[in-house]
Design an enzyme around this catalytic site. Sequence first.
Site, PDB file in Angstrom:
ATOM      1  N   GLY A   2       1.686  29.166  22.083  1.00 19.83           N
ATOM      2  CA  GLY A   2       0.621  28.377  22.661  1.00 19.83           C
ATOM      3  C   GLY A   2       0.881  26.901  22.506  1.00 19.83           C
ATOM      4  CB  VAL A   4      -0.189  22.831  18.222  1.00 20.08           C
ATOM      5  CG1 VAL A   4      -0.979  22.321  17.013  1.00 20.08           C
ATOM      6  CG2 VAL A   4       0.300  24.249  17.963  1.00 20.08           C
ATOM      7  CE  LYS A  18      -0.249  28.389  16.480  1.00 22.05           C
ATOM      8  NZ  LYS A  18       0.444  29.462  15.715  1.00 22.05           N
ATOM      9  CG  ASP A 112      10.146  32.700  12.420  1.00 18.15           C
ATOM     10  OD1 ASP A 112      11.389  32.724  12.377  1.00 18.15           O
ATOM     11  OD2 ASP A 112       9.521  32.105  13.306  1.00 18.15           O
TER      12      ASP A 112
END
Length: 259
Positions: A2, A4, A18, A112
Site C-alpha cells: 500500500g 504510507v 498505511k 522479513d
Amino acid sequence: MGTVYLGLSPGERRVAVKVVRAELVADPGFRKRFAREIDSMRRVGGFHTAQVVDASPEGERPWLVTEYIPGPSLHTVLQELGPLPARTLRALALGVAEALEGIHACGIIHRDLKPGNVIIAEAGARVIDFGIARAVDATALTRTDFLIGTRGFLAPEQLTGAPLTPAVDAYAFGMVLAHACGAAPFPAGAELESALRMLPADLSAIVTACLSSRPTARPTPEQILEHLGGGTAGRAGDWLPPAVRTMVGLHNVPTITAS
C-alpha cells in the site's frame, strides 16, 4: 502492500498511515494477512518497534496507523553513506536483537528482517513492517511454493520449504549486520570468516554464528544480547556518526501543511 502517508493525530502528533492498494482489497486472503499484521504489531509493542495507534482491516480501504518514527531506513543510510562505523554497528546490533527478543517472546516470527525494515532513529534502531510476520503456531496463509521474504536475507530453510522457527530471523539479523558493515553482498567464492573481518571480533563471531546453515546453531536474541552486552553501545544520539545524525535530523523537521 500500500501507500504510507505522514499524518497528524487530533493531538497533532505525527503518525504513519498505511492505506492498502485498491487492487488488493477484494482478496480475502490479503485481508487476513493485513489483520494478522495489525495483531502482530499490537502484541509485540515494545520500545524497538512502532506502536499501533488505530487500524481498520475490514474497511472499504483497509488502513493502519502507527506512530511516526523520525529517521531514515537502514537501507537508505547504507545506500547514501556506505558502511557504518564499529560503535554504530554495535548499537544497531543491540537494538535489533532487543526488538527480536520482544517479537519472539510473543510467539511471532518476523520473516522479513532487512535494512529496509529497520529505521534509524536518534534513540536507537526500530524494527518495522510485520506484513508477513506469522505466529509460530499459526497455519500459513500463503499458497504452496509461494516464496515469502526478501532474497539475500532468507535462511536456507526458507528456500527449501522446511518448517520455520525463530532462527530464520537470526539468519536475517546476521545478513543485516553484514550489509551494515559493507561485507555483504558477499563476493563470489569468498569465505564467510574472511568477508566478515571488517567487523569487530565479537560482532564477527555473532554474525558468523547467525549465518550458520543449521538453525539450531544460530544464537537466540537473548544470547546475542548476553554476548555483546550494552555497556559500550553509547547513549541516545551518541551512537550515530555526524552524517547519519544529519539524516535523522531532517526527518524531525516540522512539516508544512498546505492550506
